[in-house]
Enzyme design. Structure first.
Site, PDB file in Angstrom:
ATOM      1  N   ASP A  74     -11.156   2.253   3.859  1.00  0.00           N
ATOM      2  CA  ASP A  74     -11.392   0.813   3.731  1.00  0.00           C
ATOM      3  C   ASP A  74     -12.888   0.519   3.581  1.00  0.00           C
ATOM      4  O   ASP A  74     -13.274  -0.591   3.203  1.00  0.00           O
ATOM      5  CB  ASP A  74     -10.875   0.072   4.988  1.00  0.00           C
ATOM      6  CG  ASP A  74      -9.544  -0.617   4.753  1.00  0.00           C
ATOM      7  OD1 ASP A  74      -9.243  -0.971   3.594  1.00  0.00           O
ATOM      8  OD2 ASP A  74      -8.795  -0.813   5.734  1.00  0.00           O
ATOM      9  N   GLN A  82      -4.649  -1.841   9.661  1.00  0.00           N
ATOM     10  CA  GLN A  82      -4.471  -3.161   9.044  1.00  0.00           C
ATOM     11  C   GLN A  82      -5.045  -4.259   9.951  1.00  0.00           C
ATOM     12  O   GLN A  82      -4.710  -4.339  11.132  1.00  0.00           O
ATOM     13  CB  GLN A  82      -2.977  -3.407   8.760  1.00  0.00           C
ATOM     14  CG  GLN A  82      -2.686  -4.690   8.007  1.00  0.00           C
ATOM     15  CD  GLN A  82      -3.243  -4.697   6.579  1.00  0.00           C
ATOM     16  OE1 GLN A  82      -3.143  -3.711   5.845  1.00  0.00           O
ATOM     17  NE2 GLN A  82      -3.850  -5.805   6.172  1.00  0.00           N
ATOM     18  N   LYS A  95       0.838  -1.205   0.000  1.00  0.00           N
ATOM     19  CA  LYS A  95       0.000   0.000   0.000  1.00  0.00           C
ATOM     20  C   LYS A  95       0.876   1.259   0.000  1.00  0.00           C
ATOM     21  O   LYS A  95       0.604   2.211  -0.725  1.00  0.00           O
ATOM     22  CB  LYS A  95      -0.950  -0.017   1.212  1.00  0.00           C
ATOM     23  CG  LYS A  95      -2.038  -1.085   1.065  1.00  0.00           C
ATOM     24  CD  LYS A  95      -2.810  -1.355   2.349  1.00  0.00           C
ATOM     25  CE  LYS A  95      -3.693  -2.588   2.189  1.00  0.00           C
ATOM     26  NZ  LYS A  95      -4.347  -3.011   3.440  1.00  0.00           N
TER      27      LYS A  95
END
Ligand code: NAD
Length: 288
Positions: free
Chosen positions: A119, A96, A52
């Protein structure tokens, strides 16, 4: 059989995003800024976060990674999220997953400002997505839809069988594909661990999306001729390689691929598109 090349498609979209960033900065606007929080030292999570960060650099975004030890308290993590929520320079924030067992993931997700939740996991964004309202759509479902659209795969009126009902893949995908939209307008069946005679459903599918995390689960005899097969699974399985493992998808590729009209490989299919979705959402957040 045609390969749905997620890597090449993602590279193309990165060029498009980089051009948009150039335009923004030429107009005197700031670069989009994505922050990531990584708790602990899980190998797969470190790899994903690394990908990322690299993708952010490739398109000209600023990125910040906050690494926290595995024994970080939930309270401390929530306070760091609150700081990022309040930082006007940061447009998007991802934490994460998975998190260490002592941390309540749902509480963490709900602490992220929905306007920075790139997200698309916050209940506000999930709710808006379900209602078909503008929102941050969760990354993997968005990436899959974008990949199908870029290859001109018709979804309207098709029967799509999704294997897996997780909150981050199966369920949002089922919702998006059943919406009155393009891509969408599918008749959707969700199969899961309690489904009986799963093969009966997959054999009636035009599109099969395997998102269960069981390596090579979908075999050749479960797939009808001409189906579109999307393999979401990524499992590290032991192998005689430098790293000691290889990445396995949920589809038995050598058996299934000759029967398909289109199929995604693993790696190089859905994975790179998931990262693109994060970049797209961050660009959108920067414009809010
Ligand atoms: P999860 O473990 O949260 O959910 C798995 C789902 O599969 C469950 O709903 C379960 O009911 C179903 N399932 C399990 N065994 C089954 C069986 N034998 N038959 C039918 N259904 C079964 O998984 P997840 O987070 O949705 O991830 C699924 C896979 O996708 C994993 O391999 C994960 O690593 C991968 N993944 C990849 C990406 C990507 O970017 N490519 C993103 C997210 C997840």
């Amino acid at each position: 059989m045609k390969i749905l090349d997620g890597k090449a498609t993602a590279d193309q979209i990165k060029l498009e995003i980089a051009a948009e960033v150039e335009k923004m900065t030429a107009q005197g606007k700031k670069r989009p800024h994505l922050a990531a929080i990584l708790v602990g030292d899980d190998g797969a999570s470190q790899t994903y976060v690394g990908h990322k960060e690299k993708a952010c650099a490739q398109v000209g975004f600023k990125s910040t990674l906050l690494r926290l030890p595995a024994d970080t308290s939930e309270e401390f993590l929530l306070s760091e999220i609150a700081k990022i929520n309040a930082d006007p320079d940061i447009d998007g924030l991802i934490v994460q997953l998975p998190l260490p067992k002592h941390i309540n993931e749902q509480r963490v997700i709900e602490t992220i400002d929905p306007a920075k939740d790139v997200d698309g996991f916050h209940p506000v964004n999930v709710g808006k997505m379900v209602l078909g309202l503008p929102s941050f759509v969760s990354a993997t479902p968005w990436g899959i839809l974008e990949l199908m659209e870029r290859y001109g795969i018709e979804t309207s009126g098709k029967h799509c069988v999704i294997i897996g009902r997780s909150n981050i893949v199966g369920r949002p995908l089922a919702n998006l594909l059943s919406q009155k939209s393009k891509p969408g307008d599918c008749t959707v069946t969700i199969c899961h661990s309690r489904t009986k005679d799963l093969k009966e459903y997959t054999l009636k599918a035009d599109i099969i999306i395997a998102a269960l995390g069981v390596p090579e689960f979908l075999k050749g005899d479960m797939v009808p001729e001409g189906a579109v097969v999307i393999d979401v699974g990524i499992t590290r399985v032991k192998a005689d390689t430098k790293t000691g493992f290889r990445l396995a998808g949920d589809v038995q590729f050598s058996e299934v691929s000759p029967k398909c009209s289109y199929i995604t490989p693993v790696p190089g299919g859905v994975g790179p598109m998931t990262i693109i979705a994060l970049l797209r959402n961050t660009l959108k957040a920067a414009a809010l």
